[in-house]
Every structure is written in C-alpha cells, then in structure tokens.
Design a protein around this motif. Sequence first.
Motif, PDB file in Angstrom:
ATOM      1  N   LYS A 289      24.598  -3.939   5.164  1.00  0.00           N
ATOM      2  CA  LYS A 289      25.110  -2.737   5.808  1.00  0.00           C
ATOM      3  C   LYS A 289      24.447  -2.482   7.170  1.00  0.00           C
ATOM      4  O   LYS A 289      25.056  -1.917   8.062  1.00  0.00           O
TER       5      LYS A 289
ATOM      6  N   ARG B  21      16.128   4.264   5.262  1.00  0.00           N
ATOM      7  CA  ARG B  21      16.156   4.573   3.818  1.00  0.00           C
ATOM      8  C   ARG B  21      16.563   6.025   3.589  1.00  0.00           C
ATOM      9  O   ARG B  21      17.345   6.328   2.684  1.00  0.00           O
TER      10      ARG B  21
ATOM     11  N   GLY C  47      20.157   6.721   3.664  1.00  0.00           N
ATOM     12  CA  GLY C  47      20.936   6.259   2.508  1.00  0.00           C
ATOM     13  C   GLY C  47      21.023   4.747   2.380  1.00  0.00           C
ATOM     14  O   GLY C  47      21.651   4.242   1.446  1.00  0.00           O
ATOM     15  N   PHE C  48      20.420   4.017   3.308  1.00  0.00           N
ATOM     16  CA  PHE C  48      20.409   2.551   3.163  1.00  0.00           C
ATOM     17  C   PHE C  48      19.476   2.189   2.013  1.00  0.00           C
ATOM     18  O   PHE C  48      18.416   2.799   1.854  1.00  0.00           O
ATOM     19  N   ARG C  49      19.897   1.219   1.229  1.00  0.00           N
ATOM     20  CA  ARG C  49      19.132   0.882   0.026  1.00  0.00           C
ATOM     21  C   ARG C  49      18.065  -0.159   0.336  1.00  0.00           C
ATOM     22  O   ARG C  49      18.087  -0.792   1.379  1.00  0.00           O
ATOM     23  N   ARG C  50      17.181  -0.321  -0.652  1.00  0.00           N
ATOM     24  CA  ARG C  50      16.103  -1.309  -0.480  1.00  0.00           C
ATOM     25  C   ARG C  50      16.685  -2.684  -0.152  1.00  0.00           C
ATOM     26  O   ARG C  50      16.173  -3.395   0.705  1.00  0.00           O
ATOM     27  N   ARG C  51      17.756  -3.036  -0.852  1.00  0.00           N
ATOM     28  CA  ARG C  51      18.328  -4.378  -0.634  1.00  0.00           C
ATOM     29  C   ARG C  51      18.913  -4.530   0.772  1.00  0.00           C
ATOM     30  O   ARG C  51      18.939  -5.617   1.324  1.00  0.00           O
ATOM     31  N   ASN C  52      19.401  -3.398   1.355  1.00  0.00           N
ATOM     32  CA  ASN C  52      19.906  -3.457   2.731  1.00  0.00           C
ATOM     33  C   ASN C  52      18.768  -3.786   3.697  1.00  0.00           C
ATOM     34  O   ASN C  52      18.919  -4.589   4.617  1.00  0.00           O
TER      35      ASN C  52
END
Lengths: 391, 222
Positions: free
Chosen positions: A2, A295, A298-303
């Motif tokens: 993302k 983060r 809303g960006f996730r750890r995997r992003n």
Amino acid sequence: MKIPFKYTIRNLKTRRLTTALTVTGIAAVVFVFAAVLMMAYGIQKTLIETGSDDNIIALRKAATGEITSIIMVDQANILSTFPNIAKTSDGKPLVSKEIVAVINLSYSKKEGGMGLIAVRGITNAGLQLRPNVKLIEGRMFQWGSREVIVGSSIHKRFQGTNVGEKIKFGGDQWTIVGWFDAGGSGFDSEIWGDEIQLAAAFGYTGAYSSILFRLDRPDAFDKFKQEFEKDLRLQILDVKREKQFYAEQSEDMAMFIRILGIVVTVIFSLGAMIGAMITMYAAVSNRTVEIGTLRALGFRRRNVLAAFLVESLALSLIGGLVGLFLASFLQFFNISMINFGSFSELAFNFSLSPSIVISSLLFSVVMGIIGGFLPSVRAARLNIVNALRSG
Amino acid sequence: MSIVSVQNISKSYWRDSLEIPVLSNISFEVPEGEFVGLMGPSGSGKTTLLNLIAGIDRPTKGSIIVANTDVTKLGESQLAKWRSSNVGFVFQFYNLLPVLTAFENVELPLLLTKLSKKERKEHVEFVLKVVGLADRIHHYPKQLSGGQEQRVAIARAIVTDPTILIADEPTGDLDKTSALEILNLLQTLNSEFKKTIIMVTHDPRAAERAHIIKQLDKGELT
C-alpha cells in the motif's frame, strides 16, 4: 504494497551517498559473481564450439583427453574400414588419424613467461572435417615438410609466431607459413602441421592420439556405436560425438572455476549484505517518526515491512544491474588458462548468457532480501507511540 | 448522542519492575460534532489519553467506545483498519513525509481505501482547497511554511472524512499568525463540516476555541 513505490525510490535518492556506497558494494560482488560465471561459460562455449555434431572422435578408453590417448595403427586401420563411414570425393574414408603433443612457447614480451601449446598433426581429411577453420594470412603448410600453421590466439599472444618465423620443437626448426581463425573455438589455441612429420618429431611411431571421422548419415551414430562395441579388436577404444567430447572436456574446468568463484563470491557477499543491512538500519532509524505516522494513519505492519524490503531490494537490484553492466564489458577480453583435458593453453572470451544475467540478478536480490530483512522487521515492529515520540 | 465514550480508563507504564501510573479511572463522553480541549500540565497524561482514544495505544484497564466500536477490544490489524477510516491525526510537528508532495501526503490515507485514482484525486484536490492550499498541491513539505505544512497535515487528517479528528498541540510549533490560521481552520471544520475534534493544547487561546475543556492533572480529570 500500500505504501507508494515512489516513497521508496525518493528515499533512495534523498540519501545519495549511502545509496551509492551500498550499490557500489553490491555491484562489486555481482561483478565478481558474473565474471566467474562468464569465465566458466566462456570456457564451455569455446570448447563446445570446437566440436562438431557431425564428427565422431575415437579415443582410448579412460583417456582424459587426446594427450593421454593412444590408438595403435592396426586399431585405427580397422576403424577406418567400418561401414557407414563417409567417403571423400576420391572414395577414401573421411578419417583423420591425428596426433596431439604439447610444447613450450614464450608469451609476448608484454605478458611474459611461457605457455603450453597443443600441436596437432592432421591429415587432409582432418581439414575437410573442420570446414570452419579459415586461413587468414600466409598459406597452408605443405605435406611432407617441416611447416606449420598457427591458430589466431597463438599468433596474437606468443613470440615468434608470425608468418615466416621459425619455432623450435621436436628436435627441429618449424617454419610458420600461415595463421588461421577457427571461429573462437579451441583450435585457435593450437598449432597444426602434417601428421606424419609431427608424429616422427614426437616419436609417435605406430600410434595416434585420436581418430576423427564422419558417418555417411549423421543419425547413424547409435547404430555405428553398437557395431563398434561388438568388435572385440576395438574394446580398448571409445567413440563419441566430437561436440560431446569437447563438452565433457569443459565440464571439469568450468565446474572448478564455478565452485571456487562462487565460494569466494559468497564470502564477499557477506560484506555487501552487512553493508546493506547497516544502510537499512540507518534508514529505519532516520525515519522512525515517518514509520509511526504511517502506522497511525492505518498502514499495517506488513505494509511497512514490505516498503522497507522493497527499498532494500531496489538497492540490491540497482547494484546488481550496475555490476552486471560492468561485467558485460569483460566480453571484450580474451584470456587463457590451462585446459585440464589437454594440459595445454586454451584461449577464450568471457561470455554472457541469459542464465548468467538471471543468476546474477537473483544473487543480488537474495543479498537484498537477507540484508534488508532484519531492518525491515525492526521497522514493522516499532511501537507507534514510541515511534511518534522519537521525533 | 456521544461519539466517544471513555469508561474507567487507567494506563500504567512499567519501567523495570516499577509501575508508573499515567491515567487513573478516567471517564467522560464527547458528544458528536463537539470541539473538546484537553488541557493540563506536562506529564498529566493528555497525550496518552489522546493516543488511547485514537487507538494507537492500549489502556491497562477500562474501555473506549468510538462510534459504537470498543476500540480496546480490536486486534492489531482491525485497529489499523479502524484508524484508517475513523481517526484523523494532526500532530504538533505536522509529520508529513518529506519525500512526498502535498498532494501525495494527503493522498496517503486514501491508498487504504477502495477509491479509484480519479476519485482519490478529486478528494485530495477538494480538501486541499478547503485548507486553502490548492496552489501548493505539488510542493514538497520543505517548500512550505510551518503553517502551510500544518494545513496539509489537516487536509490529510480530514481527507477520509473520519469520525473524529485528533489534534496533539496543533499550534505548538507555529508562530502567532500561523497558529491563528490553524485554529480558525479547525473551528471551521468543526462548525461548518461538523467534525468532532479532540485537541490537546497548552495554549489558552487554542483552548478558547473548544466548546468543552477537560483538565487533567496527575492522570486524573479535575
């Protein structure tokens, strides 16, 4: 992923110096890696191109090459009478009974030292069986005379190998009357003369090193081989396609170079991977607040993990491409080394193939993944509040 | 109707084996469309409370319900998804990504939505117009003044039309004029666009814009 790719690329551009240093480290390793593979491939290509699929070569069983092979005259004569052997225009079997010996010659003054050269005694049929060999300067040696012609690599790299000069070996002086080009094959690293003259000079009375011949039909080899193996008088000999013989000759050398080179390169790559790791740890450390912000948005750890891994991969891929680009210039270089099969010098060019390109880029990508993994995990595992506070 | 309900929230940090309480039994409600100011001395727990409401930190005890969702019960990934659509952040130091333009910074939260590129463009251009930066769309943060950067950050915070707007000292790094512009903008977002705003501030002039003031001292509401 993302997080936009331009974020990764622009960050690489922003920290130009560390990017350049990391890319240089990876490029250097990929250069060595590609060079080793190009060298091994160059040897294989040269030797494989030396042989023809249409030609069949007979050697003594268990001989590692022509130089260690002995075929007695009576065995050679029996072989010549086999059915299915192609005939020359005057009706004789298209068979060349040849001897191969090794001599010493001095390299050009620029290179210095001495090299081992294969000298091949051939017959008229031998010339017909190797139509890719072209005389560039001078003339063909005369049958029954102490004259020789030299391959282009010998002509370029050894002293006293110009047309008209004489070289001493086998207890006599041999006049060089021409030099030939064999299309970059192993024959370019040989000296050729009349088989009878050379056999006498090297004491090969009653024996040959190898027998080269052609069948009347290229697809008749399997049938021919079956008949050949049934003949009890020829049990100590072996026949194979010439191309296969040279391919086998190249395997040991190429394997040796590959293993040695890859071991050395893997050791080098540890340094490059540590360099990439340090660069990526620094990138994570400098961008902690940005990571916290991403983060929080809303960006996730995997992003985050993916973004930093891609950054590391981009670095290594750029390094890989630079290394490969520089290594591609090696194709213009011609070097030589001792052919384990013939114990003589073999000149060849570094040669690049699509599989080497893919292997080198994969190697750089692996370095990027290994070097970038831990820093990327660290970035992904950052606590949002702590990351935001670090500003 | 309250959009945020903070119920018996406590938060402690551990340093080695020592428990450091930051918030103790905090409860309050924020009605929808309100502008709430959180005030208090340094170390009183304002930012911690704000972080808990925003779902970037977890309480030791209690629950926080935002628009009928108990954020304390959400898992890591659910919380990230929830934040992307329910919370808009405005930080003291703007926290724009320096390598992205104003447009790209504002577009970031929309990358987590299913909007098309064209729709994202329309949204970004609209909010940048709202904050008065339509002519700075392709400028990088370093090419903008502090006030302009904060306006880009506000545009980024509102572009997804979040349930609540969280602002942590939004004027703390600005000169008087820029601070006034930002406060006017926040007030406009609250009054005209009915955005619920929860703002931490030390600045009494900023606090004046809020309709409800919550005072914190040593982790307790006073």
